[in-house]
Design a protein around this motif. Sequence first.
Motif, PDB file in Angstrom:
ATOM      1  N   THR A  10       0.823  -1.208   0.000  1.00  0.00           N
ATOM      2  CA  THR A  10       0.000   0.000   0.000  1.00  0.00           C
ATOM      3  C   THR A  10       0.855   1.255   0.000  1.00  0.00           C
ATOM      4  O   THR A  10       1.819   1.368   0.764  1.00  0.00           O
ATOM      5  CB  THR A  10      -0.931   0.031   1.236  1.00  0.00           C
ATOM      6  OG1 THR A  10      -1.839  -1.071   1.150  1.00  0.00           O
ATOM      7  CG2 THR A  10      -1.719   1.334   1.306  1.00  0.00           C
ATOM      8  N   HIS A  34      -1.907  -1.152  -3.961  1.00  0.00           N
ATOM      9  CA  HIS A  34      -3.065  -0.759  -3.176  1.00  0.00           C
ATOM     10  C   HIS A  34      -2.855   0.668  -2.677  1.00  0.00           C
ATOM     11  O   HIS A  34      -1.716   1.117  -2.483  1.00  0.00           O
ATOM     12  CB  HIS A  34      -3.268  -1.721  -2.010  1.00  0.00           C
ATOM     13  CG  HIS A  34      -3.368  -3.150  -2.443  1.00  0.00           C
ATOM     14  ND1 HIS A  34      -4.316  -3.597  -3.337  1.00  0.00           N
ATOM     15  CD2 HIS A  34      -2.608  -4.240  -2.119  1.00  0.00           C
ATOM     16  CE1 HIS A  34      -4.164  -4.888  -3.547  1.00  0.00           C
ATOM     17  NE2 HIS A  34      -3.129  -5.306  -2.818  1.00  0.00           N
ATOM     18  N   HIS A  81      -5.097  -1.467   5.796  1.00  0.00           N
ATOM     19  CA  HIS A  81      -4.025  -1.922   4.905  1.00  0.00           C
ATOM     20  C   HIS A  81      -2.933  -2.607   5.734  1.00  0.00           C
ATOM     21  O   HIS A  81      -2.248  -1.962   6.532  1.00  0.00           O
ATOM     22  CB  HIS A  81      -3.436  -0.743   4.145  1.00  0.00           C
ATOM     23  CG  HIS A  81      -4.437  -0.028   3.282  1.00  0.00           C
ATOM     24  ND1 HIS A  81      -4.685  -0.391   1.974  1.00  0.00           N
ATOM     25  CD2 HIS A  81      -5.253   1.028   3.536  1.00  0.00           C
ATOM     26  CE1 HIS A  81      -5.608   0.419   1.458  1.00  0.00           C
ATOM     27  NE2 HIS A  81      -5.971   1.281   2.390  1.00  0.00           N
TER      28      HIS A  81
END
Length: 279
Positions: A10, A34, A81
Motif C-alpha cells: 500500500t 493498493h 491496509h
Amino acid sequence: MKRLTLTNSTTVITGAANGMGADIARLLAAQGTHLALVDHDAESLAKIAAELNNVTVSTHVVDLRDDDAVFAAAAEISAAHPQVNALITCAGSSMLGNLDQLTMEEMRWLTDVNLWGTVSITKALLPALRAAPAAHITHLASVYALASPAGRIPYAMSKFAVRGFSEALRHELEGSSVSVGTVYPAGVRTGIILHGRFAAAIDPAVAARAAAAQAKMYHTEPADAAARIVRATERREARTMVGREARLIDVLVRVAPSSYWRAMRRALRAAIDTTTPAS
C-alpha cells in the motif's frame, strides 16, 4: 539501497484528489499497488477512487491542518491496509503576494497546509512504515525550495521548511528500514497557481494576471511528473528534480548562491507583479 517494490503493498498519497496526486494514484493502481488516498475534497477524491480497479483503495477525507484528524486517519489506514510501505505527500497550495500585502494569518495558513500537514501525516504514519520490511517517504517540495523568488515568501518559506524536514528526517532514519526523499518539481501543469490563494489586499484581476503569467511558464505534464515521482519512490531516491527548469535552477543556485535572482528576475517579472493596476 534495495529497490522498493510497490506492487501488492500500500502507498499513501496526500493531495490525491487532483493534479499530480491523482495521476500518481492512477499510475500506481495500474501496476497493482493498493492505495490509501487522502484529501480534503471529498467529491473529487471519490471520483478518483471510482476510476481505480483491481486494487484495494481506501479514501480519507482529512484537513491536514487538523492533527487529531490526521492521526485518526493514519489509524484507519493502518487498520485497512496490512502493509504500508510508501508515503507520497502531494498536498499543498500556493499564495500570491508580497510581504506588505500579506497578513500573518494568510502566511500561517499556507505554512499549516504545506509544512505542518506534511509533518503531521509523516509522523502519524511512521509507525506503520517502520513495520514494513522496507519503506520510503517521498515529500514533494518545489523548485522554490531551491531558489526563493520575490512575491512568493510564504510558499518558498514553507517549501524550504519541507526540504529541511525531509533531510533531517532522512538523517534520523539512517540505518533503519525507512528511507526519505525530496522531490523538486518545476513548472508542472497542475493548475495549482491558477486555483491557489492570493493576499486579500490584491485586486483579484491583478492576481489573476500574475497567476496566468506564472502558468505560462509551466511545461511538464502532471502524468510525466507522476511517472518520475513513482520512479523516485521505487528507487528510494534522496533528491529528485522534475523538469528541465528544476535542474537548471539547481545548478544556478550552486554557482551563484547569493546572486541567482539576477538571472531569474526578468523571466518572473510578470508573475511576481501584484501591484501594477490591471488595465
